[in-house]
Design an enzyme around this catalytic site. Sequence first.
Site, PDB file in Angstrom:
ATOM      1  N   ASP A 269       2.249   2.233   5.077  1.00 20.15           N
ATOM      2  CA  ASP A 269       1.645   3.032   4.008  1.00 20.15           C
ATOM      3  C   ASP A 269       1.297   2.182   2.784  1.00 20.15           C
ATOM      4  O   ASP A 269       0.989   0.999   2.936  1.00 20.15           O
ATOM      5  CB  ASP A 269       2.608   4.179   3.635  1.00 20.15           C
ATOM      6  CG  ASP A 269       1.858   5.449   3.293  1.00 20.15           C
ATOM      7  OD1 ASP A 269       1.297   5.501   2.188  1.00 20.15           O
ATOM      8  OD2 ASP A 269       1.829   6.378   4.120  1.00 20.15           O
TER       9      ASP A 269
ATOM     10  N   HIS B 235       1.564   7.360  -2.630  1.00 22.44           N
ATOM     11  CA  HIS B 235       1.594   7.969  -1.297  1.00 22.44           C
ATOM     12  C   HIS B 235       2.768   7.475  -0.454  1.00 22.44           C
ATOM     13  O   HIS B 235       3.497   8.253   0.156  1.00 22.44           O
ATOM     14  CB  HIS B 235       0.249   7.651  -0.625  1.00 22.44           C
ATOM     15  CG  HIS B 235      -0.041   8.390   0.637  1.00 22.44           C
ATOM     16  ND1 HIS B 235       0.393   7.944   1.865  1.00 22.44           N
ATOM     17  CD2 HIS B 235      -0.731   9.522   0.879  1.00 22.44           C
ATOM     18  CE1 HIS B 235      -0.038   8.778   2.806  1.00 22.44           C
ATOM     19  NE2 HIS B 235      -0.714   9.751   2.233  1.00 22.44           N
TER      20      HIS B 235
ATOM     21  N   SER C 171      -0.601  14.097   5.869  1.00 30.47           N
ATOM     22  CA  SER C 171       0.207  12.930   5.482  1.00 30.47           C
ATOM     23  C   SER C 171       1.633  13.329   5.150  1.00 30.47           C
ATOM     24  O   SER C 171       2.554  12.560   5.378  1.00 30.47           O
ATOM     25  CB  SER C 171      -0.374  12.279   4.224  1.00 30.47           C
ATOM     26  OG  SER C 171      -1.371  11.370   4.538  1.00 30.47           O
TER      27      SER C 171
END
Length: 742
Positions: free
Chosen positions: A130, A197, A517
């Site tokens: 990520d 994220h 996600s």
Amino acid sequence: MQRISMLLCYITFLHLILTSFAFAHSHNYIIHMNISAMPKVFTTQHTWYQSIVSTKLIYSYTHVINGFSANFSPKELQSLKASPGYISSVKDFNMKLYTTHSPHFLGLNPNIGAWHDSESGRDVIVGLVDTGIWPESKSFNDYGTTKIPSKWKGHCDFNSSVCNKKLIGAKFFNKGLLAMYPNRITTLHSTRDTDGHGTHVSSIAAGSRVDSVSFYGYAPGTASGIAPNARVAMYKVAYEQDLLSSDVIAAIDAAISDGVDVLSLSLGTDEGRLPLYEDPLAVATFAAIEKGVFVSAAAGNRGPGLNTLHNGIPWVITVAAGVMDRDFQGTLTLGDGTKITGLSLYKGTFPIHNVPIVFMGLCENVEELKKVKSKIVVCEGKNGTRFYQLVYYLDEAKVLGAVFVSNDSHIEDTENRFASLIIDPKNGQVVKTYINSSSNSSIASLSFKKTVFGTKPAPTVDSYSSRGPSYNCPFVLKPDITAPGTSILAAWPANVPVKTILPYKYFSEFNLLSGTSMACPHVAGVAALLKGAHHDWTPAAIRSAIMTTSDIFDNIKKPIKIIGEDNKVGNIANPFALGAGHVNPNRAMDPGLVYDVGVQDYVNLLCALNYSQKNISVITRSSSNDCSKPSLDLNYPSVIAFFGAHNSTSRTVQEFHRTVTNVGDGKATYVARVARSKGFRVRVIPNKLVFNEKNEKRSFKLRIEVARMPKLEQVAFGYLNWMDRKHVVRSPIVATTLQLKF
Ligand SMILES: *[C@@H]1O[C@H](CO)[C@@H](O)[C@H](O)[C@H]1NC(C)=O
Ligand SMILES: *[C@@H]1O[C@H](CO)[C@@H](O)[C@H](O)[C@H]1NC(C)=O
Ligand SMILES: *[C@@H]1O[C@H](CO)[C@@H](O)[C@H](O)[C@H]1NC(C)=O
Ligand SMILES: *[C@@H]1O[C@H](CO)[C@@H](O)[C@H](O)[C@H]1NC(C)=O
Ligand SMILES: *[C@@H]1O[C@H](CO)[C@@H](O)[C@H](O)[C@H]1NC(C)=O
Ligand SMILES: *[C@@H]1O[C@H](CO)[C@@H](O)[C@H](O)[C@H]1NC(C)=O
Ligand SMILES: *[C@@H]1O[C@H](CO)[C@@H](O)[C@H](O)[C@H]1NC(C)=O
Ligand SMILES: *[C@@H]1O[C@H](CO)[C@@H](O)[C@H](O)[C@H]1NC(C)=O
Ligand SMILES: *[C@@H]1O[C@H](CO)[C@@H](O)[C@H](O)[C@H]1NC(C)=O
């Protein structure tokens, strides 16, 4: 002055020409090699590849690919093709990220069930590929954590003081990116998350418990990852919008070497239509599965159209996004005492009491709005207008507060500098009537930060969640499972704003995000719990347990529904939206039976897809693949049957074969029941399976006959349940006349 700027212009132009000369034709490629053809003089693949491409080498891959990546011109690529051992090459390309209440919603409890039985995933290592991680987040503290599992071979790129027994691995991969864009100026050389994220998804899967957290007062409570005792290893591959497949493959390669047990991949290609042997995640995850690493991948956010799914890879679990039983609200109290509830994520701290309220229609006239800026203004957009489209005018006029009357309920539109609330048209009428009737004396109050649990129905499948079938392998029903994905509260980097409304920046250690996600790491966390409790289960057995025990009913005991694009609860979710159901970790601990899949089963599937030996070698890394028993009928915990329309001459009966393994304790007798199959008939042969001991296998046939499906593009579905006294082992069955664009 003018001369200088012209000169600058000229230099820039020249620079452009020169750069395009130097780099125009140069590109990154991922090269697959046949190691049977490696000359004996080389002791390692790496030295062989170096001898072939020398300084142009970016990565030699170890586990996931027999091959390497390199940056060169098409001409150089052409000459490489003549090298002994060359199999094939694919161009590197940009991939994409698919952008605390949830453990409780999933029924997790420290004293019983999955958390208890697995010690919350204590010795399980979850790897995430990520945007990096914010190691100082409280979600990665290691209070009470035991020592790092001895099998761990990874390391932490951060200062050693930053990593601990919770965050045990941190590496970054950017060689592909630097080879492709040598002039890119970014802070590339750190695993630190400058986006948010990666920190968010890591804490969803395996964040430690953190008490008293909230997002500006919304969603207050204890935040916890799904497997709060599992370890975290971050593999950073994404730098702002840049995320190259060559780096992703290297990251998965490293994760396998390091010894992760579970991989969570909240990213993918937006190309979507690549065959499996050109899809970097499909290729790289095959090696992971062979090594017993469970892989969870996000389905993508391109819903609600059919066939919008990404990562429909037969050997991973593909995760759709659901909505939990939670709303964030504000309240409008009218002067006559009427209380109206609306949706809001307004972060301000002041409630507004007894101020004048006016109706301003479309709210598009800034001058008119300025005249009433000290009041609460009520706006009603045209059908289809979203609140954010009016925010500019309201902000420009500096209104005190705004109430937006709309069916649209995109709650993120309410995170404004002024207090704001979205109410539905029915309540809108109440407000308008009140304002009208009390003429100039109408007043109202606003208050915020109410988090409501137990909203009904829940869960639902959100509209953005990508829908099956899988493009590159439609014969395996995808997605596999739904998990919470909408408005998920999880950790956030301290110096990345959660929201920027210029000139203000808002910061918070926890943030609410939505997307598949966010759903994907929930399932990675559940897999970590299952692995913690059942060390010997294969990735396919874990996937089967998660799928066959999932929920298909919501909290009003009706079939789980979808959320439409208007944000309203819609029709019953079919398996192309929901997969097998909504994940239920406690029940997954004890599935009774599992549908296991071995490596050769996947090879049989690849053979039946009519891939060439070379294509299959790219995925399996074997110089030869046994294609003597090609079969599209994978031993999967779901079934999809494609039919021509019934009045055509095509076959109307299809047969599938399945084998189940008894993972319950000892003797068991299961009986088959088919539920809710409208439009087709199912026969199960035999319809009773008797097991004498644990780990015994039994096979059965499933005969699907379409009774009435005269039109094309129809989707019918039902369920096969194998039941004993304790378990229900449920598989979705889809019969469809969708035409494959394969
Ligand atoms: C490591 O720690 C030192 C001393 O605290 C600091 O100067 C340095 O910037 C740190 N490096 C990283 C990559 O965080
Ligand atoms: C609003 O728009 C939607 C779709 O654009 C339409 O289905 C609906 O009927 C419209 N409603 C009104 C009140 O015009
Ligand atoms: C809002 O939704 C209701 C019911 O779903 C519908 O009847 C109405 O026309 C919608 N209004 C607008 C302005 O779209
Ligand atoms: C207010 O009342 C007047 C007269 O009864 C009516 O014409 C008008 O449409 C009403 N406005 C609203 C917003 O309800
Ligand atoms: C309402 O206020 C407007 C402007 O302030 C004024 O012209 C009007 O007479 C008032 N109406 C009543 C009923 O007080
Ligand atoms: C593979 O090729 C065979 C023979 O040409 C054909 O019958 C079959 O439909 C093909 N399978 C797929 C998945 O395209
Ligand atoms: C797949 O197979 C075809 C036909 O053999 C070949 O042209 C192509 O290069 C192969 N692609 C890969 C990535 O192996
Ligand atoms: C790899 O090389 C071996 C030996 O040279 C050969 O038998 C095999 O067919 C090759 N495999 C592929 C996929 O090219
Ligand atoms: C089947 O029959 C129906 C009704 O006669 C017709 O509308 C439909 O197009 C037919 N389907 C095919 C594939 O011919």
